[in-house]
Design a protein around this motif. Structure first.
Motif, short mmCIF file in Angstrom:
data_model
loop_
_atom_site.label_atom_id
_atom_site.label_comp_id
_atom_site.label_asym_id
_atom_site.label_seq_id
_atom_site.Cartn_x
_atom_site.Cartn_y
_atom_site.Cartn_z
N GLU A 188 -6.21 1.81 10.07
CA GLU A 188 -5.31 0.71 9.74
C GLU A 188 -4.64 0.98 8.41
OE1 GLU A 188 -5.42 -4.09 8.86
OE2 GLU A 188 -7.04 -3.20 10.05
N LEU A 189 -3.33 0.74 8.36
CA LEU A 189 -2.55 0.87 7.14
C LEU A 189 -1.94 -0.50 6.86
CD1 LEU A 189 -1.25 2.80 5.01
CD2 LEU A 189 0.71 2.93 6.58
N ARG A 190 -2.21 -1.02 5.67
CA ARG A 190 -1.67 -2.34 5.31
C ARG A 190 -0.57 -2.16 4.27
NH1 ARG A 190 -6.81 -6.42 5.14
NH2 ARG A 190 -7.36 -6.12 7.33
N LEU A 226 -7.10 1.84 5.32
CA LEU A 226 -8.49 1.44 5.52
C LEU A 226 -9.19 2.54 6.33
CD1 LEU A 226 -8.05 -2.34 6.33
CD2 LEU A 226 -8.57 -1.27 4.15
N LEU A 227 -10.08 3.26 5.67
CA LEU A 227 -10.80 4.36 6.30
C LEU A 227 -12.20 3.90 6.67
CD1 LEU A 227 -9.77 7.11 3.72
CD2 LEU A 227 -8.80 6.72 5.99
N THR A 243 -16.31 0.92 5.29
CA THR A 243 -14.86 0.89 5.19
C THR A 243 -14.46 1.12 3.75
OG1 THR A 243 -14.71 -0.67 7.02
CG2 THR A 243 -12.79 -0.49 5.59
N GLN A 244 -13.55 2.07 3.55
CA GLN A 244 -13.03 2.39 2.23
C GLN A 244 -11.54 2.02 2.21
OE1 GLN A 244 -13.17 6.55 1.27
NE2 GLN A 244 -12.23 6.28 -0.72
N ALA A 245 -11.13 1.24 1.24
CA ALA A 245 -9.72 0.90 1.07
C ALA A 245 -9.13 1.85 0.05
CB ALA A 245 -9.57 -0.55 0.60
#
Length: 109
Positions: free
Chosen positions: A59-61, A81-82, A88-90
């Motif tokens: 996911e890319l925000r 978001l990895l 989960t790492q932002a």
């Protein structure tokens, strides 16, 4: 507790508060994060990662914050978001770095 005054951005109906306008004590208006996905078919590396990350769809925000100028202008920030092993790492990432990683991924695959 201090009350927050939200001022609308010209030609806009965005309602989320962001950072205070410089020197005004009032809040600028920002668009909420818009989720998208990016897919890497091969391991990839980005600034801020300890090493290559496994391929996958992430996911890319994208968040846009209105700038305090007389025309409609935005500061855009991207957060990737990895997810790996339930963690989960932002990761804040620049458009240039993300585009370069995606180009390398396409060339590899």
């Amino acid at each position: 507790m201090t009350a927050t005054k939200i001022i609308p951005f010209p030609r806009s109906n965005r309602l989320e508060a962001a950072d205070p306008l410089p020197g005004s004590g009032e809040m600028a208006v920002a668009r909420p994060a818009v989720p998208r996905t990016v897919t890497f078919k091969a391991p990839f590396d980005l600034p801020g990662l300890a090493g290559p990350h496994r391929p996958g769809t992430y996911e890319l925000r994208e968040t846009r914050r209105a700038l305090d100028v007389s025309w409609e202008a935005w500061q855009i920030s991207l957060t990737l978001l990895l997810v790996d092993g339930g963690i989960t790492q932002a990761l804040d990432v620049s458009t240039a770095d993300l585009d370069a990683a995606l180009r390398l991924d396409r060339a590899a695959g």
